[in-house]
Motif scaffolding. Structure first.
Motif, short mmCIF file in Angstrom:
data_model
loop_
_atom_site.label_atom_id
_atom_site.label_comp_id
_atom_site.label_asym_id
_atom_site.label_seq_id
_atom_site.Cartn_x
_atom_site.Cartn_y
_atom_site.Cartn_z
N ASN B 55 29.15 41.02 37.22
CA ASN B 55 30.08 41.34 36.29
C ASN B 55 31.42 40.69 37.05
OD1 ASN B 55 28.70 43.06 34.65
ND2 ASN B 55 28.65 44.57 36.14
N LEU B 56 31.64 40.30 38.10
CA LEU B 56 32.82 40.02 38.71
C LEU B 56 32.65 38.28 39.27
CD1 LEU B 56 36.02 40.53 38.85
CD2 LEU B 56 35.39 41.43 40.99
N GLY B 57 31.89 38.32 40.47
CA GLY B 57 31.67 37.37 41.21
C GLY B 57 31.45 36.00 40.21
N ARG B 58 30.19 35.98 39.70
CA ARG B 58 29.94 34.84 38.93
C ARG B 58 30.71 34.41 37.94
NH1 ARG B 58 24.51 36.96 39.00
NH2 ARG B 58 23.64 36.41 41.04
N PRO B 59 30.96 35.54 36.93
CA PRO B 59 31.83 35.18 35.86
C PRO B 59 33.49 34.62 36.17
CG PRO B 59 30.93 37.27 35.49
CD PRO B 59 30.67 37.13 36.79
N LEU B 60 33.98 35.15 37.35
CA LEU B 60 35.22 34.64 37.80
C LEU B 60 35.15 33.51 38.47
CD1 LEU B 60 38.55 35.14 38.14
CD2 LEU B 60 37.74 36.77 39.96
N PHE B 61 34.48 33.23 39.55
CA PHE B 61 34.45 32.07 40.64
C PHE B 61 33.44 31.19 39.93
CE2 PHE B 61 35.35 35.85 43.12
CZ PHE B 61 36.75 35.55 43.58
N ILE B 62 32.48 31.32 39.14
CA ILE B 62 31.61 29.98 38.63
C ILE B 62 32.05 29.83 37.03
CG2 ILE B 62 29.23 29.44 38.27
CD1 ILE B 62 28.67 31.10 40.66
N GLU B 63 32.24 30.89 36.37
CA GLU B 63 32.60 30.59 34.96
C GLU B 63 34.10 30.46 34.57
OE1 GLU B 63 30.02 33.41 33.51
OE2 GLU B 63 28.20 32.70 34.51
N HIS B 64 34.89 30.86 35.68
CA HIS B 64 36.54 30.77 35.49
C HIS B 64 36.87 31.62 34.53
CE1 HIS B 64 36.20 27.80 38.80
NE2 HIS B 64 35.19 27.06 38.03
N GLU B 65 36.14 32.73 34.26
CA GLU B 65 36.83 33.80 33.19
C GLU B 65 38.12 34.34 33.72
OE1 GLU B 65 34.10 36.35 31.18
OE2 GLU B 65 32.55 35.17 31.33
N LEU B 66 39.21 33.83 33.56
CA LEU B 66 40.53 34.15 34.26
C LEU B 66 40.92 35.52 34.02
CD1 LEU B 66 42.52 31.08 34.11
CD2 LEU B 66 40.91 31.90 36.02
N ILE B 67 40.62 36.39 32.91
CA ILE B 67 40.80 37.67 32.70
C ILE B 67 40.18 38.70 33.67
CG2 ILE B 67 38.75 38.24 31.24
CD1 ILE B 67 42.29 39.51 30.44
N LEU B 68 39.28 38.13 34.41
CA LEU B 68 38.60 38.88 35.30
C LEU B 68 39.40 39.05 36.70
CD1 LEU B 68 34.65 38.35 34.90
CD2 LEU B 68 36.14 40.28 34.29
N LEU B 69 40.54 38.24 36.83
CA LEU B 69 41.37 38.23 37.64
C LEU B 69 42.01 39.57 37.95
CD1 LEU B 69 43.41 34.80 37.93
CD2 LEU B 69 42.05 35.85 39.65
N ILE B 70 42.26 40.48 36.81
CA ILE B 70 43.09 41.59 36.78
C ILE B 70 41.86 42.76 37.68
CG2 ILE B 70 43.60 43.59 35.44
CD1 ILE B 70 44.42 41.51 33.21
N PRO B 71 40.71 42.98 37.10
CA PRO B 71 39.82 43.58 38.06
C PRO B 71 39.75 43.33 39.67
CG PRO B 71 38.44 42.63 36.39
CD PRO B 71 39.95 42.59 36.04
N PHE B 72 39.83 41.89 39.72
CA PHE B 72 39.53 41.28 41.16
C PHE B 72 40.80 41.89 41.85
CE2 PHE B 72 40.33 37.90 44.21
CZ PHE B 72 39.24 38.06 44.89
N ILE B 73 42.03 41.59 41.19
CA ILE B 73 43.28 41.90 42.13
C ILE B 73 43.37 43.59 42.21
CG2 ILE B 73 45.72 42.17 41.94
CD1 ILE B 73 45.57 39.50 40.28
N LEU B 74 42.93 44.33 41.27
CA LEU B 74 42.91 45.87 41.36
C LEU B 74 42.00 46.14 42.60
CD1 LEU B 74 42.93 47.17 37.66
CD2 LEU B 74 44.65 47.11 39.33
#
Lengths: 354, 199
Positions: B55-74
């Motif tokens: 839900n976070l690791g792959r979509p953010l760091f591999i597929e670059h879904e930048l909206i997930l930066l918000i939960p990552f930062i939280l």
């Protein structure tokens, strides 16, 4: 002659699926004659028809979720009968998203009315109007339970259920925790709080810390008394049982969302002689708490605890507003039932939300 | 062979847990600590592989879904509580979760717990079941009025509502106890059948 009749009675209608976020078209079709096989065909402006899906005689509608908003599509139903292949007249449609879900208008009105009532009574309470709140035995006993644990020289144990912080019952439990912790701090007593979720542990640590500060006793706050056990339901129950047997708390608060572990916890708490106060909105677990605990907050009583304990005008106003909301539903049920008895279902229909 | 060892271990741990019925003892403590430790480890790995990575690791760091930066930062803000000097930052994501949850569930709960329940209660009073249902709901609602004194007519209604609640709790209690006894029977079946082979 028969073929001509079949063609004329074969029809398809296409419409933008109502109350959706776009990207969807609803097709309705009728074919009063039996057929061997049938297909739904689709084409975009200036392109050829392509096959979308096969239909059987029992199908009367199909939703196409593979369309793009703003593009005009033509649909046709094509049937193979014993007399030959027949196709309907094409029907055209353009999909678009809707900003407002008309099927949820009742919900909008109810939310506005309930929130309006709550805001009105909060305003009244802030204006200095005294609001009455009836006695809730379980909450009256909170101070007594903490005091008793202190007299016995035993800690107070607080369990906020087994769900995460995004569960409203957990939030309600944490609200009561603040009051319990403040009282424990005033009596220089310790709170033991095993949690089954890491976020609940974090929230509880912050809450208890603030309560100890409020009571002017930050020096006796021990964050290690609020600790994570495990996410596993029965692993958590086994851990809590062990802690109860070894630490022998004088008071146990079971406030939150509980499942099958409720009786295990309440029964063990009872066996160590602790005064127990439980609160939950889980209907299936309430019987166990009623049986094994000294006091039980039933459903709404649990959510009203915050206002009851704090006597904060803002929360009392909110409680009064909610009571009026309940009165509104009560009136709807009475009127709706009387009307339904005479065959009118208008109230029931109005309350229908898609 | 492995299955036999598994059955013996399961039987031993079952008896360890059952020993709690006598009193707290070293066998129960052993089983309890093992259970808590193993389950905590299991859920940590489960969360890593089934929640965090997909839900976070792959979509953010591999597929670059930048909206997930918000939960990552939280999430990072939450971890800052490990550093006492800046631990206060972790209150922000907590406040976000609690506030968002309350708002999000307002509509859901109003629909399922109020509108749908009210709809289901509106029934024609043509048989005894419907009459009991309507009286139970109405008097039950009176019990949950907090800003009115439970005296006179309101008090009578609230008392009847409370009686309805207790009858419902009693029925639910009996039903669930029967389900729990079937679980106990299942455990005995395992001990006497799979383990001792007496059945």
């Amino acid at each position: 002659m028969l073929i001509l009749f079949i063609i004329s009675s074969l029809s398809i209608s296409a419409l933008d699926t109502p109350n959706d976020a776009g990207g969807s078209v609803t097709l309705k079709f009728s074919y009063p004659f039996p057929f061997i096989s049938g297909e739904i065909m689709r084409r975009e402006e200036g392109k050829e028809f392509e096959r979308m899906v096969a239909v059987s005689p029992s199908d009367t509608y199909w939703i196409d979720n593979s369309v793009e908003d703003g593009v005009k599509y033509y649909y046709q139903v094509v049937l193979t009968t014993e007399e030959g292949v027949v196709a309907s007249e094409p029907a055209s449609v353009i999909s678009s998203p809707q900003w407002f879900h008309k099927g949820r208008t009742t919900m909008l009105i109810v939310v506005l009315v309930v929130c309006g009532l709550i805001l009105f009574f909060i305003r009244q309470a802030k204006g200095g109007k005294g609001l009455y709140i009836r006695q809730i035995a379980g909450l009256e006993a909170v101070d007594e339970a903490v005091g008793r644990a202190t007299e016995l020289g035993r800690p107070v144990m607080f369990i906020a259920g087994i769900m995460d912080i995004d569960d409203l019952q957990t939030i309600a439990g944490i609200t009561i925790l603040r009051r319990v912790a403040k009282k424990a701090a005033e009596y220089e007593s310790q709170i033991l709080m095993p949690t089954s979720r890491s976020l609940v542990m974090t929230a509880a640590q912050e809450t208890v810390k603030e309560a100890y500060y409020d009571a002017g006793r930050p020096d006796i706050f021990n964050p290690n008394n609020i600790f994570y056990l495990t996410d596993d339901q029965f692993g958590f129950a086994a851990g809590c049982d062990g802690i109860m047997m070894r630490e022998k708390p004088g008071a146990i608060f079971l406030m939150g969302s509980f499942y099958a572990e409720s009786l295990i916890l309440a029964e063990t708490g009872h066996s160590v002689g602790a005064i127990q106060i439980a609160g939950t909105a889980m209907p299936s677990q309430l019987p166990f708490f009623v049986t094994a605990c000294d006091y039980t907050l039933i459903g709404e009583e649990f959510f009203a605890a915050s206002a009851y304990l704090s006597k904060d005008p803002l929360q009392l106003g909110s409680l009064k507003g909610q009571d009026w909301g309940k009165a509104m539903f009560l009136a709807l049920i009475v009127v709706g039932t009387v009307l339904a008895t005479f065959g009118f279902t208008i109230i029931k229909d109005i309350l229908m939300v898609q | 062979m492995i299955q036999t060892i598994g059955i013996w271990v399961a039987a031993f741990l079952t008896l360890c847990i059952f020993s709690f019925l006598y009193k707290d003892n070293p066998f129960y403590k052993f089983a309890e600590h093992l259970f808590v430790g193993v389950s905590a480890g299991y859920w940590a790995m489960y969360s890593w592989y089934n929640v965090l990575l997909p839900n976070l690791g792959r979509p953010l760091f591999i597929e670059h879904e930048l909206i997930l930066l918000i939960p990552f930062i939280l999430g990072i803000m939450m971890l800052l509580r490990l550093f006492p000097k800046i631990g206060w930052i972790s209150r922000w994501p907590l406040a976000f979760i609690v506030g968002m949850t309350s708002g999000y569930y307002l509509v859901t709960f109003l629909q399922t717990n109020a509108l749908e329940q009210a709809r289901a209660t509106i029934v024609p009073l043509q048989n005894i079941n419907n009459i009991i249902l309507v009286i139970g709901v109405i008097t039950g609602l009176f019990y949950f009025f907090f800003s009115t004194e439970h005296k006179k007519a309101v008090g009578v209604m609230a008392r009847i509502g409370r009686m309805f609640l207790m009858v419902a709790f009693g029925a639910s209690f009996g039903y669930t106890v029967m389900a729990r006894i079937s679980l106990l029977i299942g455990r005995f079946y395992f001990l006497l059948g799979d383990w001792l082979r007496l059945l």
